[in-house]
Every structure is written in structure tokens, then in C-alpha cells.
Design a protein around this motif. Structure first.
Motif, PDB file in Angstrom:
ATOM      1  N   VAL A  56       0.536  -1.245  -0.328  1.00 16.68           N
ATOM      2  CA  VAL A  56      -0.326  -0.221   0.594  1.00 16.68           C
ATOM      3  C   VAL A  56       0.766   1.517   0.251  1.00 16.68           C
ATOM      4  O   VAL A  56       0.273   2.763  -0.589  1.00 16.68           O
ATOM      5  N   LEU A  57       2.201   0.630   0.209  1.00 12.25           N
ATOM      6  CA  LEU A  57       3.141   2.123   0.380  1.00 12.25           C
ATOM      7  C   LEU A  57       3.260   3.022  -0.880  1.00 12.25           C
ATOM      8  O   LEU A  57       3.275   2.004  -2.255  1.00 12.25           O
ATOM      9  N   ARG A  58       2.827   4.436  -1.039  1.00 11.91           N
ATOM     10  CA  ARG A  58       3.072   4.848  -2.268  1.00 11.91           C
ATOM     11  C   ARG A  58       4.153   5.753  -2.350  1.00 11.91           C
ATOM     12  O   ARG A  58       5.520   6.088  -1.529  1.00 11.91           O
ATOM     13  N   ARG A  59       4.446   6.748  -3.346  1.00 14.39           N
ATOM     14  CA  ARG A  59       5.892   6.931  -3.598  1.00 14.39           C
ATOM     15  C   ARG A  59       5.982   8.467  -2.338  1.00 14.39           C
ATOM     16  O   ARG A  59       6.319   9.084  -1.770  1.00 14.39           O
ATOM     17  N   HIS A  60       4.748   9.326  -1.921  1.00 16.21           N
ATOM     18  CA  HIS A  60       4.327  10.256  -1.045  1.00 16.21           C
ATOM     19  C   HIS A  60       4.781   9.724   0.252  1.00 16.21           C
ATOM     20  O   HIS A  60       5.609  10.388   1.055  1.00 16.21           O
ATOM     21  N   HIS A  61       4.379   8.104   0.845  1.00 23.77           N
ATOM     22  CA  HIS A  61       4.937   7.929   1.763  1.00 23.77           C
ATOM     23  C   HIS A  61       6.616   7.603   2.174  1.00 23.77           C
ATOM     24  O   HIS A  61       7.134   8.043   3.161  1.00 23.77           O
ATOM     25  N   ILE A  62       7.165   7.274   0.849  1.00 19.58           N
ATOM     26  CA  ILE A  62       8.495   6.728   0.956  1.00 19.58           C
ATOM     27  C   ILE A  62       9.436   8.077   1.252  1.00 19.58           C
ATOM     28  O   ILE A  62      10.325   7.604   1.846  1.00 19.58           O
ATOM     29  N   GLN A  63       8.666   9.258   0.167  1.00 16.63           N
ATOM     30  CA  GLN A  63       9.233  10.513   0.899  1.00 16.63           C
ATOM     31  C   GLN A  63       9.181  11.236   2.046  1.00 16.63           C
ATOM     32  O   GLN A  63      10.251  11.774   2.639  1.00 16.63           O
ATOM     33  N   TYR A 115      18.395   2.488   3.189  1.00 22.90           N
ATOM     34  CA  TYR A 115      16.601   2.577   3.631  1.00 22.90           C
ATOM     35  C   TYR A 115      16.104   2.974   2.216  1.00 22.90           C
ATOM     36  O   TYR A 115      15.166   1.534   1.928  1.00 22.90           O
ATOM     37  N   LEU A 116      16.308   3.150   1.296  1.00 16.81           N
ATOM     38  CA  LEU A 116      15.615   3.741  -0.017  1.00 16.81           C
ATOM     39  C   LEU A 116      15.683   2.588  -1.079  1.00 16.81           C
ATOM     40  O   LEU A 116      14.666   2.224  -1.287  1.00 16.81           O
ATOM     41  N   SER A 117      16.610   1.978  -0.628  1.00 15.24           N
ATOM     42  CA  SER A 117      17.067   0.733  -1.852  1.00 15.24           C
ATOM     43  C   SER A 117      17.044  -1.132  -1.558  1.00 15.24           C
ATOM     44  O   SER A 117      15.681  -1.270  -1.956  1.00 15.24           O
ATOM     45  N   ALA A 118      16.286  -0.756  -0.243  1.00 16.20           N
ATOM     46  CA  ALA A 118      15.503  -1.978   0.768  1.00 16.20           C
ATOM     47  C   ALA A 118      13.722  -1.371   0.626  1.00 16.20           C
ATOM     48  O   ALA A 118      13.260  -2.087  -0.357  1.00 16.20           O
ATOM     49  N   VAL A 176      11.538  -4.160  -2.342  1.00 15.19           N
ATOM     50  CA  VAL A 176       9.991  -4.572  -1.390  1.00 15.19           C
ATOM     51  C   VAL A 176       9.081  -3.672  -3.096  1.00 15.19           C
ATOM     52  O   VAL A 176       8.203  -4.756  -2.987  1.00 15.19           O
ATOM     53  N   ALA A 177       8.894  -3.110  -3.148  1.00 14.76           N
ATOM     54  CA  ALA A 177       7.775  -2.531  -4.610  1.00 14.76           C
ATOM     55  C   ALA A 177       7.905  -3.142  -5.307  1.00 14.76           C
ATOM     56  O   ALA A 177       7.442  -3.629  -6.308  1.00 14.76           O
ATOM     57  N   LEU A 178       9.826  -3.779  -5.171  1.00 12.73           N
ATOM     58  CA  LEU A 178       9.822  -4.224  -6.863  1.00 12.73           C
ATOM     59  C   LEU A 178       9.436  -6.221  -7.025  1.00 12.73           C
ATOM     60  O   LEU A 178       8.583  -6.326  -8.077  1.00 12.73           O
ATOM     61  N   GLU A 179       9.184  -6.498  -5.406  1.00 15.91           N
ATOM     62  CA  GLU A 179       8.947  -7.655  -5.092  1.00 15.91           C
ATOM     63  C   GLU A 179       7.064  -7.324  -5.083  1.00 15.91           C
ATOM     64  O   GLU A 179       6.800  -7.920  -6.005  1.00 15.91           O
ATOM     65  N   ALA A 180       6.823  -6.867  -4.815  1.00 17.67           N
ATOM     66  CA  ALA A 180       5.034  -6.513  -4.672  1.00 17.67           C
ATOM     67  C   ALA A 180       4.978  -6.636  -6.468  1.00 17.67           C
ATOM     68  O   ALA A 180       3.409  -6.747  -6.576  1.00 17.67           O
ATOM     69  N   ASP A 202       2.162   2.720 -12.422  1.00 16.19           N
ATOM     70  CA  ASP A 202       2.092   3.438 -12.634  1.00 16.19           C
ATOM     71  C   ASP A 202       3.139   4.013 -11.100  1.00 16.19           C
ATOM     72  O   ASP A 202       4.111   4.239 -10.802  1.00 16.19           O
ATOM     73  N   SER A 203       2.509   3.027  -9.810  1.00  9.81           N
ATOM     74  CA  SER A 203       2.670   3.151  -8.867  1.00  9.81           C
ATOM     75  C   SER A 203       4.053   2.453  -8.356  1.00  9.81           C
ATOM     76  O   SER A 203       5.359   3.024  -7.393  1.00  9.81           O
ATOM     77  N   TYR A 204       4.740   1.818  -9.191  1.00  9.82           N
ATOM     78  CA  TYR A 204       6.141   1.018  -8.991  1.00  9.82           C
ATOM     79  C   TYR A 204       6.877   1.883  -9.712  1.00  9.82           C
ATOM     80  O   TYR A 204       7.829   2.342  -8.846  1.00  9.82           O
ATOM     81  N   GLN A 205       6.419   2.732 -11.264  1.00 10.34           N
ATOM     82  CA  GLN A 205       7.883   4.042 -11.423  1.00 10.34           C
ATOM     83  C   GLN A 205       7.462   4.744 -10.779  1.00 10.34           C
ATOM     84  O   GLN A 205       9.195   5.005 -10.793  1.00 10.34           O
ATOM     85  N   HIS A 206       6.897   5.393 -10.235  1.00  7.25           N
ATOM     86  CA  HIS A 206       6.569   7.031  -9.291  1.00  7.25           C
ATOM     87  C   HIS A 206       7.909   6.123  -8.194  1.00  7.25           C
ATOM     88  O   HIS A 206       8.226   6.424  -7.659  1.00  7.25           O
ATOM     89  N   ILE A 207       7.905   4.909  -7.340  1.00 11.22           N
ATOM     90  CA  ILE A 207       8.829   4.597  -6.422  1.00 11.22           C
ATOM     91  C   ILE A 207      10.278   4.596  -7.341  1.00 11.22           C
ATOM     92  O   ILE A 207      11.369   4.712  -6.542  1.00 11.22           O
TER      93      ILE A 207
END
Length: 275
Positions: free
Chosen positions: A24-31, A50-53, A57-61, A70-75
Motif C-alpha cells: 500500500v506504500l506509495r511515492r509520497h509515503h516513501i518520501q 533504506y531507499l534501496s530496501a 520491496v516495491a519491485l517484489e510487490a 504506475d505506482s511502482y514506476q513512481h517509487i
């Protein structure tokens, strides 16, 4: 990475990474997470880990179809955190190295020979703690006076030993350990009881801590012996690629972080000023 992800999970209100609903994490959450890490005083290199980790996770999801493209590309396209900090750790002085070996060689127990050989390999080959405890007797390549080392990423390399390291290792094997298979540096119990049990990474830390105190030296970390190896190789005018390969690094940029010659160069330049 588990440690980093556990910390992130707790930061956003979960018990551990296993409870966190990562998809459920999106770009703004990670930022926002990166901003929190920065505000807490984390170094840029740590924040980028931390960002690499989180990107992993986003790639695996996304691979498991739990995250839309789209959400993955944003992250994926979140830029790395900029900035740097003074490098941690130090390289040991020659006098400190001599003191460590003198302390070990003055110890007439089995531990003295073992610890001298361990310190010799840490300094002479630049091994990590995990690499040295994983060594077996059969990893000695006698013809090459080298050790077959398995490092990070399951990559093997040959670590060639300088003369002093080779002599200390042979003395340990010939006088105490013997030539049977098994751990090259096993645990030694009280009363010089040499076991067949493999030491832990923490045992190497304890050995260096004990020998440092016995030698009356200033505090240093086990990884500082690896920094000493890198700095000595570069000081001998070995090229950076050779040092990278000797240390088992994938990137020259990583190897450069181990170079502690710059501090001395700046110190000497400052002393030449006349104000």
C-alpha cells in the motif's frame, strides 16, 4: 535489509516488517519516510540504503501483482539522497600493529598463536569478520600462499597472504591446529581446549577488543583492520582496481571509502602553513 525494513515498519506503526502491508506504500509515503530519517540525523548513505530496501520491496510487490505499474514506476524513480559525511573509522598506525602482534606472541597459550594468525589475515588480506570465521583448513591454497574466500554475493576470490601472515598461519597450523578438515580458526575453551566448533563473528570482535586492551591501544573497530589493509595497499601505489578485487568489492566507489590516507595528507598540509 531485514534490520532496515523492521525499523521502517516500526516508524509507520507496525510491529515488524512481517506485519507491514508493504504494497500500500506509495511515492509520497516513501518520501515522508526519507524525510523522517533525515530529520533524525541519519547520514545520506544510510538513508539511501533504506531507499534501496524500499525500492526492492516495491519491485517484489509489483512482480507479485500486488502493486500497479504506475505506482511502482513512481517509487522506482525516487532520486537518491544527496550529501556526505566524514568517513567513519581509521587506519591503524604501524606501532599499533606491532603492539598487537607483540601482545599475541607474548601469550604462550594456544590462543596467542591463533589470535596472531587471525590478526595477520585481517590486516594482510583485508578479510571481513564473517569471511574469516567461514574459513576451513581446505581453503588454504598452499601453492599460491593464498586463501579461497567466499564473500558477499556468494562470490569467491583468492586472498594472497604476505610473508608475515603466511608464517603466522603456518605456525598456528603446525604447532596447534593440525591439518585435519574443519574450521581454520575454531573456538578454544579454557585450559587450551581446542574444539572443533566454528567461532562466530562476535568472537572475532571479542578477540580484537581483548588484544587492544592488553596492548594499551586507543579504541578501534574490527573493520578498521580492513581499512588499514586498503590504505596500505593504496599507499604502496597499487591501483584502485587491484585493491577493489582484493577486498571483494563490486564497486570502486565502495573501495574509495576505505582509503584513510587523505586525513594524514591534509594534516601534513596544515602543519606546513605558517600563520
Amino acid at each position: 535489509m531485514s534490520s532496515f525494513l523492521n525499523k521502517v515498519a516500526k516508524m509507520i506503526g507496525y510491529q515488524s516488517m512481517k506485519d507491514c502491508v508493504w504494497h500500500v506504500l506509495r511515492r509520497h509515503h516513501i518520501q515522508a519516510i526519507l524525510a523522517m530519517l533525515s530529520d533524525s540525523g541519519k547520514a545520506p548513505t544510510t538513508i539511501n540504503t533504506y531507499l534501496s530496501a524500499l525500492k526492492g520491496v516495491a519491485l517484489e510487490a509489483w512482480t507479485m501483482k500486488q502493486l500497479d505499474t504506475d505506482s511502482y514506476q513512481h517509487i522506482k524513480h525516487i532520486g537518491s539522497f544527496k550529501g556526505n559525511r566524514l568517513p567513519k573509522g581509521r587506519a591503524l598506525e604501524e606501532s599499533e600493529i606491532r603492539a598487537l602482534f607483540f601482545t599475541c606472541e607474548s601469550d604462550l597459550s594456544c590462543r596467542g598463536l591463533r589470535d596472531a594468525a587471525i590478526i595477520g589475515i585481517l590486516l594482510g588480506c583485508g578479510l571481513r569478520r564473517s569471511e574469516i570465521v567461514a574459513l576451513d583448513f581446505e581453503h588454504i591454497v598452499h601453492k599460491e600462499q593464498a586463501l579461497k574466500v567466499r564473500g558477499k554475493g556468494n562470490k569467491e576470490r583468492l586472498a594472497y597472504m604476505p610473508k608475515g601472515t603466511w608464517l603466522r598461519l603456518n605456525k598456528w597450523v603446525e604447532e596447534v591446529r593440525g591439518e585435519h578438515n574443519g574450521s581454520l580458526f575454531p573456538r578454544i575453551r579454557r585450559h587450551d581446549d581446542v574444539t572443533d566448533h566454528r567461532m562466530s563473528d562476535q568472537a572475532i570482535y571479542h578477540i580484537l577488543h581483548t588484544r587492544r586492551i592488553e596492548s594499551g591501544l586507543e579504541k578501534f573497530a574490527p573493520h578498521d583492520l580492513r581499512r588499514t589493509f586498503a590504505s596500505a595497499m593504496l599507499d604502496n601505489n597499487e591501483d584502485i582496481v587491484t585493491v577493489k578485487d582484493a577486498m571483494g568489492h563490486s564497486s570502486i566507489a565502495t573501495t574509495q571509502k576505505y582509503d584513510r590516507r587523505g586525513d594524514d595528507r591534509l594534516k601534513r598540509a596544515s602543519k606546513r602553513l605558517n600563520f
